[in-house]
Design a protein around this motif. Structure first.
Motif, PDB file in Angstrom:
ATOM      1  N   SER A   3      57.044  41.741  41.379  1.00  0.00           N
ATOM      2  CA  SER A   3      56.660  43.348  42.790  1.00  0.00           C
ATOM      3  C   SER A   3      56.072  43.694  41.735  1.00  0.00           C
ATOM      4  CB  SER A   3      58.236  43.266  42.834  1.00  0.00           C
ATOM      5  OG  SER A   3      59.043  44.221  42.102  1.00  0.00           O
ATOM      6  N   ALA A   4      55.834  43.958  40.505  1.00  0.00           N
ATOM      7  CA  ALA A   4      55.616  44.758  39.761  1.00  0.00           C
ATOM      8  C   ALA A   4      53.833  44.323  39.319  1.00  0.00           C
ATOM      9  CB  ALA A   4      55.794  44.739  38.294  1.00  0.00           C
ATOM     10  N   THR A   5      53.612  42.905  40.010  1.00  0.00           N
ATOM     11  CA  THR A   5      52.238  42.778  39.817  1.00  0.00           C
ATOM     12  C   THR A   5      51.715  43.268  41.294  1.00  0.00           C
ATOM     13  OG1 THR A   5      52.108  41.057  38.015  1.00  0.00           O
ATOM     14  CG2 THR A   5      51.163  40.771  40.126  1.00  0.00           C
ATOM     15  N   ILE A   6      53.003  42.325  41.934  1.00  0.00           N
ATOM     16  CA  ILE A   6      52.306  42.679  43.880  1.00  0.00           C
ATOM     17  C   ILE A   6      52.068  44.160  43.914  1.00  0.00           C
ATOM     18  CG2 ILE A   6      53.105  42.351  46.356  1.00  0.00           C
ATOM     19  CD1 ILE A   6      54.787  40.555  44.921  1.00  0.00           C
ATOM     20  N   ASP A   7      52.621  44.778  42.986  1.00  0.00           N
ATOM     21  CA  ASP A   7      52.200  46.257  44.019  1.00  0.00           C
ATOM     22  C   ASP A   7      51.368  46.693  43.050  1.00  0.00           C
ATOM     23  OD1 ASP A   7      54.361  45.994  45.361  1.00  0.00           O
ATOM     24  OD2 ASP A   7      56.213  47.275  43.786  1.00  0.00           O
ATOM     25  N   GLY A   8      50.620  46.619  41.594  1.00  0.00           N
ATOM     26  CA  GLY A   8      49.560  47.013  41.120  1.00  0.00           C
ATOM     27  C   GLY A   8      49.548  47.890  39.940  1.00  0.00           C
ATOM     28  N   ARG A   9      50.535  47.761  39.671  1.00  0.00           N
ATOM     29  CA  ARG A   9      51.478  47.888  38.609  1.00  0.00           C
ATOM     30  C   ARG A   9      50.690  47.986  37.100  1.00  0.00           C
ATOM     31  NH1 ARG A   9      57.812  48.385  37.421  1.00  0.00           N
ATOM     32  NH2 ARG A   9      57.762  48.041  39.674  1.00  0.00           N
ATOM     33  N   TRP A  10      49.898  46.859  37.017  1.00  0.00           N
ATOM     34  CA  TRP A  10      49.673  46.227  36.362  1.00  0.00           C
ATOM     35  C   TRP A  10      47.474  45.770  36.006  1.00  0.00           C
ATOM     36  CZ3 TRP A  10      51.620  47.264  31.361  1.00  0.00           C
ATOM     37  CH2 TRP A  10      53.260  47.365  31.443  1.00  0.00           C
ATOM     38  N   ASP A  11      47.553  46.444  36.810  1.00  0.00           N
ATOM     39  CA  ASP A  11      45.995  46.019  37.724  1.00  0.00           C
ATOM     40  C   ASP A  11      45.085  46.333  36.889  1.00  0.00           C
ATOM     41  OD1 ASP A  11      46.739  45.200  39.359  1.00  0.00           O
ATOM     42  OD2 ASP A  11      45.852  46.764  41.587  1.00  0.00           O
ATOM     43  N   ARG A  12      45.617  48.004  36.136  1.00  0.00           N
ATOM     44  CA  ARG A  12      44.064  47.524  35.138  1.00  0.00           C
ATOM     45  C   ARG A  12      44.044  46.860  34.003  1.00  0.00           C
ATOM     46  NH1 ARG A  12      45.687  53.076  30.705  1.00  0.00           N
ATOM     47  NH2 ARG A  12      46.710  51.980  30.528  1.00  0.00           N
ATOM     48  N   GLU A  13      45.611  46.614  33.372  1.00  0.00           N
ATOM     49  CA  GLU A  13      45.272  45.299  32.842  1.00  0.00           C
ATOM     50  C   GLU A  13      45.051  43.516  33.010  1.00  0.00           C
ATOM     51  OE1 GLU A  13      48.364  48.784  31.085  1.00  0.00           O
ATOM     52  OE2 GLU A  13      47.643  47.404  33.260  1.00  0.00           O
ATOM     53  N   TYR A  14      44.929  43.629  34.368  1.00  0.00           N
ATOM     54  CA  TYR A  14      44.461  42.424  35.313  1.00  0.00           C
ATOM     55  C   TYR A  14      43.045  42.798  35.234  1.00  0.00           C
ATOM     56  CZ  TYR A  14      49.150  40.233  36.499  1.00  0.00           C
ATOM     57  OH  TYR A  14      50.635  39.994  36.050  1.00  0.00           O
ATOM     58  N   ASP A  15      42.656  43.386  35.270  1.00  0.00           N
ATOM     59  CA  ASP A  15      40.899  44.107  35.582  1.00  0.00           C
ATOM     60  C   ASP A  15      40.592  43.680  34.244  1.00  0.00           C
ATOM     61  OD1 ASP A  15      41.777  44.137  38.340  1.00  0.00           O
ATOM     62  OD2 ASP A  15      41.375  46.355  38.045  1.00  0.00           O
ATOM     63  N   ALA A  16      40.901  44.185  33.116  1.00  0.00           N
ATOM     64  CA  ALA A  16      40.389  44.180  31.756  1.00  0.00           C
ATOM     65  C   ALA A  16      40.371  42.544  31.124  1.00  0.00           C
ATOM     66  CB  ALA A  16      41.489  44.667  30.887  1.00  0.00           C
ATOM     67  N   LEU A  17      41.327  41.663  31.772  1.00  0.00           N
ATOM     68  CA  LEU A  17      41.435  40.014  31.486  1.00  0.00           C
ATOM     69  C   LEU A  17      40.405  39.615  32.302  1.00  0.00           C
ATOM     70  CD1 LEU A  17      45.415  39.766  31.648  1.00  0.00           C
ATOM     71  CD2 LEU A  17      43.528  39.169  29.749  1.00  0.00           C
ATOM     72  N   ALA A  18      39.956  39.904  33.796  1.00  0.00           N
ATOM     73  CA  ALA A  18      38.859  39.615  34.559  1.00  0.00           C
ATOM     74  C   ALA A  18      37.328  39.952  34.188  1.00  0.00           C
ATOM     75  CB  ALA A  18      38.724  40.215  36.047  1.00  0.00           C
ATOM     76  N   ARG A  19      36.977  40.715  33.581  1.00  0.00           N
ATOM     77  CA  ARG A  19      35.813  41.706  32.495  1.00  0.00           C
ATOM     78  C   ARG A  19      36.016  40.718  31.378  1.00  0.00           C
ATOM     79  NH1 ARG A  19      38.164  47.294  34.007  1.00  0.00           N
ATOM     80  NH2 ARG A  19      38.874  46.954  31.344  1.00  0.00           N
ATOM     81  N   THR A  20      36.831  40.158  30.661  1.00  0.00           N
ATOM     82  CA  THR A  20      36.331  39.604  29.732  1.00  0.00           C
ATOM     83  C   THR A  20      36.370  38.127  29.971  1.00  0.00           C
ATOM     84  OG1 THR A  20      38.669  40.250  28.081  1.00  0.00           O
ATOM     85  CG2 THR A  20      37.328  37.851  27.584  1.00  0.00           C
TER      86      THR A  20
END
Length: 282
Positions: free
Chosen positions: A84-101
């Protein structure tokens, strides 16, 4: 845009490895040993810590980036890393950083997110407060963010554990859908089993009923014991009999046991003998 054929195409089965040492020298040593250079190499990264373009660029093969949504080494009970933490966007900043990599890497890359979700040993699995259906929502959330970031070089590898040892006797409940998966990964180790057929058949039946996507064995190894030599010798012929299995990534690491194909000279000889019956993509 990356395609599955960029990694799995071109004839032969993909030979990949997981190694502690990801140097060119280590890969060359494997190539000389097996007479086939690994074309895929597994790399692990937690969402919290991420990974750099520089690190990916030093991998001397196509990376299979296993992204783990947890605090590394923190165990399976981590409420901050519930689905639920991923679904709710709690870690979106970290996911977005991985996506940029991934975007910055530019080359085709396999992304294996939240593997072995049908077990309980990771925070994204069947416990840790997670509910049925949340894995699918979390998977889609992450894939959508990577796509929005322009990660067209990413190929998504959905990777359940074999049902032996898993909490669920089905894999369908974790399936994100055809539009969200490029390759089906399967984690499965030989444990007191005489052949790969015994190890994989129950799970492959479920995969075949679920999708026509190509299959990549994303973690393969065999536990030491009386059956290891016969399992290794039978692996190549088993691959030949299962054309939907496009390749494998061998876990050449000593961790909670020695799963390597070369733990003894006899086992290495058996493995190589079996592989002679199947064409590898080298």
């Amino acid at each position: 845009m990356a395609t599955v054929d960029d990694v799995l195409g071109g004839g032969g089965r993909v030979f990949g490895v997981t190694l502690h040492d990801r140097s060119e020298a280590a890969v060359t040593a494997v190539a000389e040993q097996i007479s086939c250079r690994p074309s895929v190499m597994q790399v692990f990264a937690s969402v919290e810590r991420g990974i750099s373009v520089e690190t990916l660029s030093t991998v001397p093969a196509t990376p299979m980036l296993s992204i783990e949504p947890w605090r590394s080494g923190g165990g399976s009970a981590q409420p901050d890393w519930s689905l639920s933490a991923t679904i709710d966007g709690r870690w979106d900043r970290e996911y977005d950083a991985l996506a940029r990599t991934v975007v910055g890497y530019r080359q085709p890359i396999l992304i294996r997110f939240g593997h072995e979700m049908n077990g309980h040993w990771y925070p994204w699995g069947t416990r840790n407060g997670n509910s049925k259906g949340e894995y699918v929502r979390a998977w889609r959330h992450v894939v959508d963010r990577f796509r929005q970031a322009g990660a067209t070089n990413a190929l998504w590898v959905w990777s359940p554990n074999i049902i032996r040892g898993a909490d669920s006797r089905t894999i369908k409940e974790f399936w994100p859908g055809e539009q969200y998966v490029d390759i089906v990964g399967v984690t499965g180790y030989g444990v007191r089993e005489k052949s790969p057929e015994v190890t994989y058949r129950p799970t492959l039946r479920l995969v075949y009923a679920l999708t026509d996507k190509p299959i990549l064995l994303t973690e393969v190894g065999v536990q030491p014991g009386a059956d290891k030599k016969s399992w290794l010798k039978g692996f190549g012929p088993w691959l030949e009999d299962n054309p939907r299995v496009a390749g494998f990534v061998w876990y050449q690491v000593i961790r909670q046991g020695d799963w390597r194909y070369d733990d003894t000279p006899a086992n290495l000889a058996a493995f190589k003998s079996g592989l002679s019956s199947v064409e590898l993509k080298c």
